[in-house]
Design an enzyme around this catalytic site. Structure first.
Site, PDB file in Angstrom:
ATOM      1  N   ARG A 117     114.163 134.407-123.364  1.00 12.91           N
ATOM      2  CA  ARG A 117     115.409 133.761-122.910  1.00 12.91           C
ATOM      3  C   ARG A 117     115.675 133.912-121.424  1.00 12.91           C
ATOM      4  NH1 ARG A 117     116.891 136.124-127.615  1.00 12.91           N
ATOM      5  NH2 ARG A 117     116.834 134.672-129.360  1.00 12.91           N
ATOM      6  N   LYS A 139     114.740 123.075-110.412  1.00  8.15           N
ATOM      7  CA  LYS A 139     114.360 122.182-111.513  1.00  8.15           C
ATOM      8  C   LYS A 139     112.985 122.605-112.003  1.00  8.15           C
ATOM      9  CE  LYS A 139     116.076 117.772-110.001  1.00  8.15           C
ATOM     10  NZ  LYS A 139     115.617 116.380-109.963  1.00  8.15           N
ATOM     11  N   GLU A 181     107.041 113.088 -98.320  1.00  9.33           N
ATOM     12  CA  GLU A 181     108.320 113.686 -98.750  1.00  9.33           C
ATOM     13  C   GLU A 181     109.094 114.227 -97.545  1.00  9.33           C
ATOM     14  OE1 GLU A 181     109.818 113.680-101.719  1.00  9.33           O
ATOM     15  OE2 GLU A 181     108.235 113.380-103.206  1.00  9.33           O
ATOM     16  N   LYS A 223     116.552 119.951 -98.153  1.00 11.39           N
ATOM     17  CA  LYS A 223     116.626 120.166 -99.599  1.00 11.39           C
ATOM     18  C   LYS A 223     117.608 121.293 -99.924  1.00 11.39           C
ATOM     19  CE  LYS A 223     114.696 119.956-103.987  1.00 11.39           C
ATOM     20  NZ  LYS A 223     113.611 119.726-104.905  1.00 11.39           N
ATOM     21  N   GLU A 233     122.334 117.294-109.554  1.00 14.65           N
ATOM     22  CA  GLU A 233     122.129 115.851-109.535  1.00 14.65           C
ATOM     23  C   GLU A 233     123.403 115.023-109.620  1.00 14.65           C
ATOM     24  OE1 GLU A 233     118.545 113.230-109.704  1.00 14.65           O
ATOM     25  OE2 GLU A 233     118.551 115.361-110.029  1.00 14.65           O
ATOM     26  N   ARG A 237     122.830 114.981-104.474  1.00 11.92           N
ATOM     27  CA  ARG A 237     121.439 115.316-104.779  1.00 11.92           C
ATOM     28  C   ARG A 237     120.607 114.053-104.967  1.00 11.92           C
ATOM     29  NH1 ARG A 237     118.918 120.624-107.727  1.00 11.92           N
ATOM     30  NH2 ARG A 237     116.792 119.904-107.663  1.00 11.92           N
ATOM     31  N   ASN A 241     116.312 111.179-103.894  1.00 10.28           N
ATOM     32  CA  ASN A 241     115.495 110.229-104.651  1.00 10.28           C
ATOM     33  C   ASN A 241     115.198 108.952-103.872  1.00 10.28           C
ATOM     34  OD1 ASN A 241     115.181 111.782-106.935  1.00 10.28           O
ATOM     35  ND2 ASN A 241     117.121 111.109-107.816  1.00 10.28           N
ATOM     36  N   HIS A 244     112.289 106.898-104.835  1.00 16.53           N
ATOM     37  CA  HIS A 244     111.797 107.423-106.104  1.00 16.53           C
ATOM     38  C   HIS A 244     112.075 106.502-107.284  1.00 16.53           C
ATOM     39  CE1 HIS A 244     110.930 110.940-103.813  1.00 16.53           C
ATOM     40  NE2 HIS A 244     110.547 111.649-104.859  1.00 16.53           N
ATOM     41  N   HIS A 248     108.805 105.971-109.023  1.00 14.92           N
ATOM     42  CA  HIS A 248     108.530 106.439-110.391  1.00 14.92           C
ATOM     43  C   HIS A 248     107.976 105.306-111.255  1.00 14.92           C
ATOM     44  CE1 HIS A 248     111.488 110.053-110.019  1.00 14.92           C
ATOM     45  NE2 HIS A 248     110.255 110.404-109.711  1.00 14.92           N
ATOM     46  N   HIS A 261     101.767 111.584-106.260  1.00 13.94           N
ATOM     47  CA  HIS A 261     103.214 111.365-106.252  1.00 13.94           C
ATOM     48  C   HIS A 261     103.715 110.878-104.878  1.00 13.94           C
ATOM     49  CE1 HIS A 261     107.464 111.908-107.018  1.00 13.94           C
ATOM     50  NE2 HIS A 261     107.541 112.705-105.956  1.00 13.94           N
TER      51      HIS A 261
HETATM   52  N1  LIG Z   1     110.865 120.560-109.636  1.00 13.27           N
HETATM   53  C1  LIG Z   1     111.039 119.668-108.700  1.00 13.27           C
HETATM   54  O1  LIG Z   1     112.115 119.543-108.125  1.00 13.27           O
HETATM   55  C2  LIG Z   1     109.875 118.808-108.301  1.00 13.27           C
HETATM   56  C3  LIG Z   1     109.956 118.014-107.166  1.00 13.27           C
HETATM   57  C4  LIG Z   1     108.847 117.271-106.789  1.00 13.27           C
HETATM   58  C5  LIG Z   1     107.692 117.313-107.553  1.00 13.27           C
HETATM   59  N2  LIG Z   1     107.653 118.087-108.662  1.00 13.27           N
HETATM   60  C6  LIG Z   1     106.431 118.152-109.486  1.00 13.27           C
HETATM   61  O2  LIG Z   1     105.348 118.614-108.686  1.00 13.27           O
HETATM   62  C7  LIG Z   1     104.130 118.159-109.273  1.00 13.27           C
HETATM   63  C8  LIG Z   1     103.182 117.734-108.185  1.00 13.27           C
HETATM   64  O3  LIG Z   1     102.927 118.817-107.327  1.00 13.27           O
HETATM   65  P1  LIG Z   1     101.716 118.794-106.275  1.00 13.27           P
HETATM   66  O4  LIG Z   1     101.721 117.533-105.544  1.00 13.27           O
HETATM   67  O5  LIG Z   1     101.822 120.057-105.544  1.00 13.27           O
HETATM   68  O6  LIG Z   1     100.437 118.709-107.201  1.00 13.27           O
HETATM   69  P2  LIG Z   1      99.531 119.831-107.886  1.00 13.27           P
HETATM   70  O7  LIG Z   1     100.346 120.981-108.297  1.00 13.27           O
HETATM   71  O8  LIG Z   1      98.719 119.145-108.916  1.00 13.27           O
HETATM   72  O9  LIG Z   1      98.572 120.275-106.687  1.00 13.27           O
HETATM   73  C9  LIG Z   1      97.650 119.342-106.176  1.00 13.27           C
HETATM   74  C10 LIG Z   1      96.226 119.874-106.169  1.00 13.27           C
HETATM   75  O10 LIG Z   1      96.050 120.765-105.072  1.00 13.27           O
HETATM   76  C11 LIG Z   1      95.481 121.996-105.513  1.00 13.27           C
HETATM   77  N3  LIG Z   1      95.984 123.014-104.556  1.00 13.27           N
HETATM   78  C12 LIG Z   1      97.187 123.594-104.544  1.00 13.27           C
HETATM   79  N4  LIG Z   1      97.317 124.369-103.459  1.00 13.27           N
HETATM   80  C13 LIG Z   1      96.166 124.275-102.757  1.00 13.27           C
HETATM   81  C14 LIG Z   1      95.716 124.838-101.537  1.00 13.27           C
HETATM   82  N5  LIG Z   1      96.502 125.617-100.794  1.00 13.27           N
HETATM   83  N6  LIG Z   1      94.459 124.527-101.112  1.00 13.27           N
HETATM   84  C15 LIG Z   1      93.675 123.697-101.856  1.00 13.27           C
HETATM   85  N7  LIG Z   1      94.059 123.126-102.996  1.00 13.27           N
HETATM   86  C16 LIG Z   1      95.300 123.412-103.451  1.00 13.27           C
HETATM   87  C17 LIG Z   1      95.979 122.113-106.928  1.00 13.27           C
HETATM   88  O11 LIG Z   1      95.230 122.987-107.696  1.00 13.27           O
HETATM   89  C18 LIG Z   1      95.852 120.676-107.401  1.00 13.27           C
HETATM   90  O12 LIG Z   1      94.520 120.380-107.743  1.00 13.27           O
HETATM   91  C19 LIG Z   1     104.492 117.058-110.232  1.00 13.27           C
HETATM   92  O13 LIG Z   1     104.278 117.493-111.540  1.00 13.27           O
HETATM   93  C20 LIG Z   1     105.976 116.826-109.981  1.00 13.27           C
HETATM   94  O14 LIG Z   1     106.668 116.425-111.140  1.00 13.27           O
HETATM   95  C21 LIG Z   1     108.711 118.829-109.043  1.00 13.27           C
HETATM   96 ZN   LIG Z   2     109.223 113.303-104.854  1.00 15.99          ZN
END
Ligand SMILES: NC(=O)c1ccc[n+]([C@@H]2O[C@H](COP(=O)([O-])OP(=O)(O)OC[C@H]3O[C@@H](n4cnc5c(N)ncnc54)[C@H](O)[C@@H]3O)[C@@H](O)[C@H]2O)c1
Ligand SMILES: [Zn+2]
Length: 357
Positions: A117, A139, A181, A223, A233, A237, A241, A244, A248, A261
């Site tokens: 929990r 999030k 971003e 942010k 949101e 917030r 987006n 987005h 999306h 993304h």
């Molecule tokens: N919670 C939120 O507010 C929020 C906001 C935006 C995005 N997200 C989420 O984030 C995710 C995407 O994240 P991402 O773009 O970081 O993708 P990811 O986590 O898949 O990372 C991209 C790739 O880079 C590799 N990698 C990571 N760090 C590295 C480094 N320092 N050197 C070499 N390789 C490295 C990872 O293993 C992966 O293969 C999505 O699932 C999205 O929904 C969440």
């Molecule tokens: Zn985004």
């Protein structure tokens, strides 16, 4: 080093931005804590695991390896990881550390939110996208077959340690995707960031350290400010987006495989910028400057095969749709946006057509 404090209704925590800060995890842990569970992926652990390993005695931490990838950001992986934690002796005093990209910080945050929990989580994002976006704001969540991030919760971290040194190994395409971003933060709220992007493309793409640090800090600040004022949101917030809503839809239409993304958001921002112009909110000169700047950070994979109809069909299914109305974040100038609802579908269609061609 810049430290930005996120302040929500029930907690406050630092986002520390500094080269080398990932080597000072201990400073950010609760005084009394049990075992540390580091959630990471093989690549990140191979490249940067030493930084974490060097800070702890072998019995004080466990590594939870995760395959990574959107397909594995699922409840099934979460259950497996929770079992593994339990077998490795996790209890209420344990702390989860999310050490990876946004997929890891989303999963790590959610794992911490629901294990017994709720355990504390410390986020150490290693991609540009995760440093400026995913790891901050609380999030967390996983995907369902029927949609991205449909299961999750708000779970604010103990701290977010943002170490730009970790970006040195990031593949070029991931880096560019993350840049979009940051550029978004420029368009919605920070004109200085926008003009840096507009004027210093070569330095930004060359990852000039002081420039990267400044831009990362500026984006994190946007942010943090927005999340602190509006944790869950509301209207404020939603400005995060920008690009987005259509972005999306593009991600869904391309089955989350063709574009990263940030790349989908780049297309989405161009469409949103065009829509801002068509609705009369944004002047032509600003429209041209924003579109030119976004395009200059390409190549962005083509989506010329998509139709406006299919994208508009997706908009209605977006989980951010309220009462059947699609809300758009539209630009009113460089560094300023407004939330607009009830935009004419024919204008949305035209904006998408103009962007795709
Ligand atoms: N919670 C939120 O507010 C929020 C906001 C935006 C995005 N997200 C989420 O984030 C995710 C995407 O994240 P991402 O773009 O970081 O993708 P990811 O986590 O898949 O990372 C991209 C790739 O880079 C590799 N990698 C990571 N760090 C590295 C480094 N320092 N050197 C070499 N390789 C490295 C990872 O293993 C992966 O293969 C999505 O699932 C999205 O929904 C969440
Ligand atoms: Zn985004």
């Amino acid at each position: 080093m810049p430290v930005f404090e996120v302040k929500t209704s029930h907690c406050s925590y630092p986002n520390a931005i500094e080269r080398g800060v990932s080597g000072r995890v201990r400073d950010y842990l609760p005084q009394r804590h049990g075992k540390i569970f580091v959630l990471t992926t093989d690549d990140v652990w191979r490249l940067h695991g030493e930084v974490i390993q060097n800070q702890f005695q072998p019995g004080d931490f466990e590594v939870l390896r995760f395959e990574g990838g959107e397909n594995n950001k699922r409840m099934a992986s979460l259950e497996r990881l929770a079992e593994e934690m339990s077998e490795k002796g996790a209890d209420r005093t344990s702390v989860v550390v999310g050490f990876g990209g946004g997929i890891v910080t989303d999963m790590g945050g959610f794992l911490a939110a629901i294990f017994m929990r709720g355990l504390p989580v410390l986020q150490i994002p290693t991609t540009l996208l995760a440093q400026v976006d995913a790891a901050t704001g609380g999030k967390t969540g996983v995907n369902l077959r029927s949609g991205k991030n449909l299961i999750g919760s708000f779970h604010q971290p103990l701290a977010v340690l943002i170490d730009p040194d970790l970006l040195s190994t990031l593949p070029e395409r991931e880096y560019r995707a993350g840049l979009f971003e940051i550029l978004k933060c420029g368009i919605i709220r920070d004109p200085d960031v926008f003009w840096e992007f507009s004027r210093r493309k070569d330095d930004i793409l060359a990852k000039k350290p002081e420039l990267v640090d400044t831009l990362v800090a500026a984006a994190v600040r946007v942010k943090v400010d927005v999340v602190s004022a509006d944790e869950k949101e509301g209207d404020l917030r939603r400005i995060l987006n920008y690009g987005h809503t259509i972005g999306h839809a593009i991600e869904a239409e391309t089955e989350y495989t063709r574009l990263l993304h940030g790349e989908a958001i780049a297309w989405g921002m161009m469409a949103a910028t065009e829509l801002s112009f068509l609705t009369g909110l944004l002047g032509e000169e600003d429209r041209n400057e924003i579109e030119r700047t976004i395009r200059s950070y390409g190549p962005i994979p083509s989506i010329a095969d998509l139709t406006p109809e299919s994208l508009i069909g997706r908009l209605a299914k977006d989980k951010k749709t309220l009462g059947g109305k699609v809300h758009f974040v539209l630009a009113t100038g460089i560094g300023a946006v407004r939330i607009v609802s009830g935009v004419d579908t024919s204008q949305v269609k035209q904006a998408i057509l103009n962007t795709l061609r």
